[in-house]
Each structure stands twice: as C-alpha cells, then as structure tokens.
Design a protein around this motif. Structure first.
Motif, short mmCIF file in Angstrom:
data_model
loop_
_atom_site.label_atom_id
_atom_site.label_comp_id
_atom_site.label_asym_id
_atom_site.label_seq_id
_atom_site.Cartn_x
_atom_site.Cartn_y
_atom_site.Cartn_z
N SER A 109 0.83 -1.20 0.00
CA SER A 109 0.00 0.00 0.00
C SER A 109 0.87 1.26 0.00
CB SER A 109 -0.88 -0.01 1.25
OG SER A 109 -1.68 1.14 1.29
N GLY A 110 0.50 2.22 -0.83
CA GLY A 110 1.21 3.51 -0.83
C GLY A 110 2.43 3.55 -1.73
N THR A 111 2.72 2.47 -2.40
CA THR A 111 3.95 2.43 -3.21
C THR A 111 3.79 3.13 -4.57
OG1 THR A 111 5.78 0.97 -3.77
CG2 THR A 111 3.61 0.22 -4.40
N GLY A 112 2.53 3.45 -4.92
CA GLY A 112 2.30 4.19 -6.16
C GLY A 112 1.60 3.39 -7.25
N LYS A 113 0.96 2.29 -6.88
CA LYS A 113 0.31 1.41 -7.87
C LYS A 113 -0.73 2.16 -8.70
CE LYS A 113 -1.12 -1.53 -4.73
NZ LYS A 113 -0.54 -0.90 -3.51
N THR A 114 -1.58 2.91 -8.00
CA THR A 114 -2.64 3.63 -8.70
C THR A 114 -2.06 4.72 -9.59
OG1 THR A 114 -4.16 3.21 -6.88
CG2 THR A 114 -4.71 5.05 -8.34
N THR A 115 -1.17 5.51 -9.02
CA THR A 115 -0.58 6.64 -9.74
C THR A 115 0.16 6.17 -10.98
OG1 THR A 115 -0.30 7.69 -7.58
CG2 THR A 115 0.91 8.66 -9.44
N VAL A 116 1.03 5.19 -10.79
CA VAL A 116 1.86 4.71 -11.90
C VAL A 116 1.04 3.83 -12.86
CG1 VAL A 116 3.92 3.34 -12.45
CG2 VAL A 116 3.95 4.92 -10.53
N ALA A 138 0.94 11.28 3.57
CA ALA A 138 0.53 12.53 2.90
C ALA A 138 -0.74 12.32 2.07
CB ALA A 138 1.66 13.03 2.00
N ARG A 139 -1.10 11.07 1.82
CA ARG A 139 -2.28 10.78 0.98
C ARG A 139 -3.54 11.05 1.79
NH1 ARG A 139 -2.97 4.79 -1.53
NH2 ARG A 139 -2.98 4.24 0.68
N THR A 140 -4.51 11.68 1.16
CA THR A 140 -5.77 11.97 1.86
C THR A 140 -6.92 11.23 1.18
OG1 THR A 140 -6.04 13.92 0.48
CG2 THR A 140 -5.07 14.27 2.66
N1 LIG Z 1 6.53 8.92 -7.49
C1 LIG Z 1 5.81 9.56 -6.57
N2 LIG Z 1 6.28 10.68 -5.99
C2 LIG Z 1 5.58 11.32 -5.05
N3 LIG Z 1 4.35 10.95 -4.61
C3 LIG Z 1 3.83 9.84 -5.16
C4 LIG Z 1 4.51 9.08 -6.16
N4 LIG Z 1 3.73 8.02 -6.50
C5 LIG Z 1 2.62 8.12 -5.76
N5 LIG Z 1 2.65 9.20 -4.96
C6 LIG Z 1 1.66 9.61 -3.96
O1 LIG Z 1 1.77 8.67 -2.90
C7 LIG Z 1 0.48 8.29 -2.44
C8 LIG Z 1 0.32 6.79 -2.65
O2 LIG Z 1 0.25 6.53 -4.05
P1 LIG Z 1 -0.84 5.56 -4.66
O3 LIG Z 1 -0.72 5.63 -6.13
O4 LIG Z 1 -2.18 5.81 -4.06
O5 LIG Z 1 -0.27 4.15 -4.13
P2 LIG Z 1 -1.00 2.72 -4.02
O6 LIG Z 1 -2.02 2.65 -5.10
O7 LIG Z 1 0.13 1.75 -4.23
O8 LIG Z 1 -1.55 2.63 -2.65
C9 LIG Z 1 -0.52 9.13 -3.21
O9 LIG Z 1 -0.87 10.26 -2.44
C10 LIG Z 1 0.23 9.52 -4.47
O10 LIG Z 1 -0.22 10.75 -4.99
#
Ligand SMILES: Nc1ncnc2c1ncn2[C@@H]1O[C@H](COP(=O)(O)OP(=O)(O)O)[C@@H](O)[C@H]1O
Ligand SMILES: O=C(O)[C@H](O)[C@@H](O)[C@H](O)[C@H](O)COP(=O)(O)O
Length: 171
Positions: free
Chosen positions: A13-20, A117-119
C-alpha cells in the motif's frame, strides 16, 4: 507491449500502484482498473479499522481482479493490485496466463511518508508493517519486473516501461 498482455502493478500500500498504473495504461493505450474497487466491502471496513487482511479475505478479491483481467480480452489491460504473495500471483496467472507483474518497490520510510501525505483513502499507515511482512518479491521464474519508486510518478512510469520493453526483448 504485446497483444493479450495484462500488466498487474503490484506492491505494498502507498507504493504508487494507482498513480503509476494509470500512467502506464495511458502510455500503452490500455484500459485501467483499480484493484481496490474489487475488494468486498467487508475487506475495506476491515482494513479501515486497522486489521490486515488474511488469505481468506483476499481470495474473492483476487478472483474478482482475475475476472477483470480475463475480461479484457485480446487487448489486455493494466490493473493495480497489491498481489503481495506468490500464491496470490499464481491465482491471478491462473485466471489470465498472459500476465506480467510490475513490482513497485521502495523503502518503508519513503512509502510511509507518501502514504501519510495521501488523503481520502481508507488504508491506515499503521498497516504498512503488515504489508511489508506479507510481501514476497517476484521470484526469478515469475514474469515481471521490479521498479524502484524514487523520483516523480512520470520517472517511475518511464522506468517501468523501459523495464517491460527489456523484458519483452529478452523473450
Ligand atoms: N513517485 C511519486 N512521488 C511522489 N508521490 C507519489 C509518487 N507516486 C505516488 N505518490 C503519492 O503517494 C500516495 C500513494 O500513491 P498511490 O498511487 O495511491 O499508491 P498505491 O495505489 O500503491 O496505494 C498518493 O498520495 C500519491 O499521490
Ligand atoms: O491485500 C491487501 O492487503 C490489500 O490489497 C492491500 O495490499 C491494499 O494495499 C489495500 O487495498 C489498500 O489499497 P492501496 O494499495 O491503494 O493503498
């Protein structure tokens, strides 16, 4: 990147799966699915209350993710799903053999900071230790790539695309 390929963006969780995952899907012109959307409501409530999921909680979720993957048909797609353990990935591969995993990996401190930092998300940062405890990295026989999550989302996505291309070139 290959016909019929489903890319599972995995990791804690929080590693950036959704974002990336969204960036990868856009770059590849593939449909995207959010793995969290496939959790039964009871799973979300359990995590939100600070209790880690167990295998029994995860099987129906993995089967729903696998059904989506199968349903993408010949075009494939990208789905964000933690898939922390080898046996979970086996379940996804059973549903959709042409599956490739992108493990987004980073140290606990960095991921913890991003998670904190995620809300507006149900997952408490307190579950991060259990996520790392459950994590089994990709084995050498598992089709996939491990990508470091330092840098901007765009940099991580570019790294993942390059690694996927190299993987494809190697086969
Ligand atoms: N490369 C990055 N640099 C900075 N913040 C990031 C990066 N990737 C994701 N985030 C932020 O970190 C938080 C977790 O990312 P998220 O994509 O939700 O992860 P997951 O889906 O793995 O839980 C979010 O608030 C996102 O905006
Ligand atoms: O198997 C699990 O324990 C969950 O799938 C978990 O790994 C996932 O991380 C949560 O659903 C929170 O969602 P985010 O990964 O989007 O934080």
């Amino acid at each position: 990147m290959g016909t019929g390929q489903v890319i599972v963006v995995m990791g804690v969780s929080g590693t950036g799966k959704t974002t990336v995952g969204r960036l990868l899907a856009a770059a590849l012109g593939l449909p995207y699915a959010e793995g969290d959307d496939f959790h039964p409501r009871a799973n979300v409530l359990k995590m939100a209350s600070g209790v880690p999921l167990d295998d029994a909680d995860r099987w129906p979720w993995l089967d729903a993710v696998g059904a989506w993957a199968r349903g993408t048909g010949p075009g494939g797609g990208v789905v964000a799903a933690s898939a922390l353990k080898r046996r979970y990935r086996d379940r996804l591969r059973a549903a959709r053999p042409a599956t490739v995993f992108v493990h987004l990996a980073g140290d606990r401190a960095l991921i913890g900071r991003r998670m904190a930092a995620r809300t507006g998300h149900f997952m408490p940062t307190s579950l991060l230790d259990s996520q790392f405890a459950a994590l089994e990295p990709l084995g050498p026989d598992e089709r996939g790539v491990t990508v470091d999550v330092h840098g901007t989302p765009e940099e991580v996505a570019a790294r993942a695309l390059a690694a996927l291309r190299a993987l494809r070139g190697a086969h």
